[in-house]
Design a protein around this motif. Structure first.
Motif, PDB file in Angstrom:
ATOM      1  N   ARG A   6      -9.362 -29.155  45.199  1.00  0.00           N
ATOM      2  CA  ARG A   6     -10.765 -28.805  45.004  1.00  0.00           C
ATOM      3  C   ARG A   6     -10.917 -27.294  44.770  1.00  0.00           C
ATOM      4  O   ARG A   6     -11.649 -26.849  43.868  1.00  0.00           O
ATOM      5  CB  ARG A   6     -11.581 -29.202  46.236  1.00  0.00           C
ATOM      6  N   HIS A   7     -10.249 -26.522  45.600  1.00  0.00           N
ATOM      7  CA  HIS A   7     -10.395 -25.061  45.555  1.00  0.00           C
ATOM      8  C   HIS A   7      -9.952 -24.503  44.209  1.00  0.00           C
ATOM      9  O   HIS A   7     -10.657 -23.657  43.618  1.00  0.00           O
ATOM     10  CB  HIS A   7      -9.581 -24.440  46.692  1.00  0.00           C
ATOM     11  N   THR A   8      -8.821 -24.969  43.708  1.00  0.00           N
ATOM     12  CA  THR A   8      -8.305 -24.436  42.445  1.00  0.00           C
ATOM     13  C   THR A   8      -9.192 -24.825  41.272  1.00  0.00           C
ATOM     14  O   THR A   8      -9.422 -24.023  40.357  1.00  0.00           O
ATOM     15  CB  THR A   8      -6.859 -24.921  42.207  1.00  0.00           C
TER      16      THR A   8
ATOM     17  N   ASP B  39      -2.382 -25.696  44.589  1.00  0.00           N
ATOM     18  CA  ASP B  39      -2.795 -24.681  43.609  1.00  0.00           C
ATOM     19  C   ASP B  39      -1.770 -24.572  42.479  1.00  0.00           C
ATOM     20  O   ASP B  39      -2.135 -24.472  41.297  1.00  0.00           O
ATOM     21  CB  ASP B  39      -2.956 -23.330  44.298  1.00  0.00           C
TER      22      ASP B  39
ATOM     23  N   GLU C 109      -4.879 -31.130  53.282  1.00  0.00           N
ATOM     24  CA  GLU C 109      -4.727 -29.786  52.728  1.00  0.00           C
ATOM     25  C   GLU C 109      -4.483 -29.822  51.224  1.00  0.00           C
ATOM     26  O   GLU C 109      -4.937 -28.927  50.500  1.00  0.00           O
ATOM     27  CB  GLU C 109      -3.591 -29.058  53.443  1.00  0.00           C
TER      28      GLU C 109
ATOM     29  N   HIS D 116      -1.708 -25.862  50.620  1.00  0.00           N
ATOM     30  CA  HIS D 116      -2.711 -25.283  49.738  1.00  0.00           C
ATOM     31  C   HIS D 116      -2.040 -24.612  48.539  1.00  0.00           C
ATOM     32  O   HIS D 116      -2.491 -24.768  47.394  1.00  0.00           O
ATOM     33  CB  HIS D 116      -3.580 -24.282  50.492  1.00  0.00           C
TER      34      HIS D 116
ATOM     35  N   GLU E 269      -7.843 -30.322  49.687  1.00  0.00           N
ATOM     36  CA  GLU E 269      -8.588 -29.067  49.759  1.00  0.00           C
ATOM     37  C   GLU E 269      -8.103 -28.089  48.695  1.00  0.00           C
ATOM     38  O   GLU E 269      -8.909 -27.423  48.032  1.00  0.00           O
ATOM     39  CB  GLU E 269      -8.422 -28.441  51.149  1.00  0.00           C
ATOM     40  N   GLY E 270      -6.774 -28.001  48.530  1.00  0.00           N
ATOM     41  CA  GLY E 270      -6.213 -27.096  47.532  1.00  0.00           C
ATOM     42  C   GLY E 270      -6.587 -27.498  46.121  1.00  0.00           C
ATOM     43  O   GLY E 270      -6.863 -26.643  45.264  1.00  0.00           O
TER      44      GLY E 270
ATOM     45  N   MET F 263     -12.456 -25.328  41.407  1.00  0.00           N
ATOM     46  CA  MET F 263     -13.681 -24.525  41.500  1.00  0.00           C
ATOM     47  C   MET F 263     -13.433 -23.071  41.105  1.00  0.00           C
ATOM     48  O   MET F 263     -14.268 -22.450  40.452  1.00  0.00           O
ATOM     49  CB  MET F 263     -14.259 -24.621  42.914  1.00  0.00           C
ATOM     50  N   LEU F 264     -12.263 -22.534  41.500  1.00  0.00           N
ATOM     51  CA  LEU F 264     -11.925 -21.160  41.116  1.00  0.00           C
ATOM     52  C   LEU F 264     -11.879 -20.997  39.602  1.00  0.00           C
ATOM     53  O   LEU F 264     -12.172 -19.912  39.074  1.00  0.00           O
ATOM     54  CB  LEU F 264     -10.573 -20.758  41.703  1.00  0.00           C
TER      55      LEU F 264
END
Length: 339
Positions: free
Chosen positions: A204-206, A168, A198, A164, A201-202, A208-209
């Motif tokens: 997507r997460h970054t 990022d 993972e 993750h 997932e990382g 969206m953040l």
């Protein structure tokens, strides 16, 4: 614990002992599919381990270990193997290396072959498809260390990257460079392949953040030919990202082939960050920015951990996976100013 015998399996499956023997020795010529399934299920239910494997686990130490990698074509795998060999060599231990091709059956065959050769322990980048076998070996206190992939439950010491954090780091660099349309390329994404899941997932997460769109069409995954077809479709539809984060070296190679075939310039037309370093990435024009795994440190620690387990085979019921921090190496593929 009562020792499970071949006769126990035969009774459970409703067949003769000789039929079970034929199954274990892969002699299926005159055996129906239904019979094979019954024997396989009986072996799983009873936790039976064939005698030739059980015998090999009781022999004296042979000063050999086995390493089973998921895909030997990855630079990560070759560097891990080299680091393991370095540590093993210092202790006069020889290493057998096997390539499972992400195939659980092939992995199982290699595990059984290496046990028959009486290796003292195994380092495995597990497919995740042989949980029963992993559990059976742990019951017998057989030394194993897992790498790169996390199995649930965490039966053995497990070493892997903080994926993750790596994702990022890669995506954040592209965002800081001014990119808003960021794609992700990976080998086939499967639930049991921890790094790929993972890293996605990382990614997507970054995004969206940072308030950026997660466009599912920009998530490209599959084998080499699949990746090429998806990139072509995006390009021809005029829906091509202005940057890509590639999840491993093989994905990067497919992207670089595509840019060459379509006269796309890096970083003018496309910025790129990848995971896993290689000497050719620094020599490539332009040089490629990477998020680097500490592969040699990971390999050395895995080998050191395994050798300790071989000497003192005492296991915890479950382990916390050890995560390693990634390092960013900035190069020309992500320069901050457009040319």
């Amino acid at each position: 614990m009562k020792k499970i015998t071949m006769m126990d399996v035969a009774k459970e499956a409703g067949v003769s002992k000789s039929t079970v023997s034929q199954y274990i020795n892969n002699r299926f010529e005159y055996m129906s599919h239904e019979t094979r399934e019954r024997i396989e299920q009986a072996i799983k239910d009873l936790g039976y381990i064939p005698n030739f494997i059980a015998k090999s686990l009781k022999q004296k130490k042979t000063s050999t270990i086995g390493v089973i990698v998921a895909n030997i074509l990855h630079a990560f795998s070759t560097e891990i193997i080299r680091a393991i060999e370095d540590v093993a060599g210092e202790h006069n231990v020889h290493v057998f290396v096997c390539n499972a091709d992400d195939n659980p059956e092939k992995e199982k065959d290699y595990i059984e072959m290496l046990l028959a050769k009486q290796v003292d322990g195994l380092i495995i980048l597990p497919t995740g498809g042989n949980i029963d076998l992993y559990c059976s070996l742990k019951k017998m206190n057989f030394p194993i260390v897992f790498m790169d992939r996390k199995i649930h439950p965490t039966l053995y010491p497990t070493l892997l990257l903080d994926n993750h954090a790596a994702a990022d780091m890669a995506v954040s660099q592209l965002i800081q460079a001014g990119n808003k349309k960021i794609g992700f390329i990976s080998s086939t994404i499967l639930p049991q392949v921890t790094p790929r899941m993972e890293r996605l997932e990382g990614y997507r997460h970054t995004l969206m953040l940072n308030g950026l769109e997660v466009n599912e069409q920009w998530i490209v995954q599959g084998k080499g030919e699949d990746i090429r077809h998806q990139l072509v479709a995006l390009f021809e539809a005029g829906n091509f990202p202005d940057a890509f984060f590639t999840g491993n070296d093989l994905s990067l190679i497919e992207l670089l082939k595509f840019t060459k075939q379509n006269n796309l310039q890096i970083p003018e037309d496309l910025r790129v960050v990848t995971i896993d370093d290689s000497p050719y990435l620094d020599a490539f024009t332009p040089s490629i920015t990477v998020v680097k795994q500490p592969t040699f440190e990971m390999g050395k620690e895995a080998a050191t951990f395994l050798l300790k387990l071989i000497k003192h085979p005492i296991f915890k019921e479950e382990y916390d996976a050890k995560r390693y921090s990634p390092t960013l190496i900035k190069r020309e593929s992500i320069q901050m100013e457009r040319i």
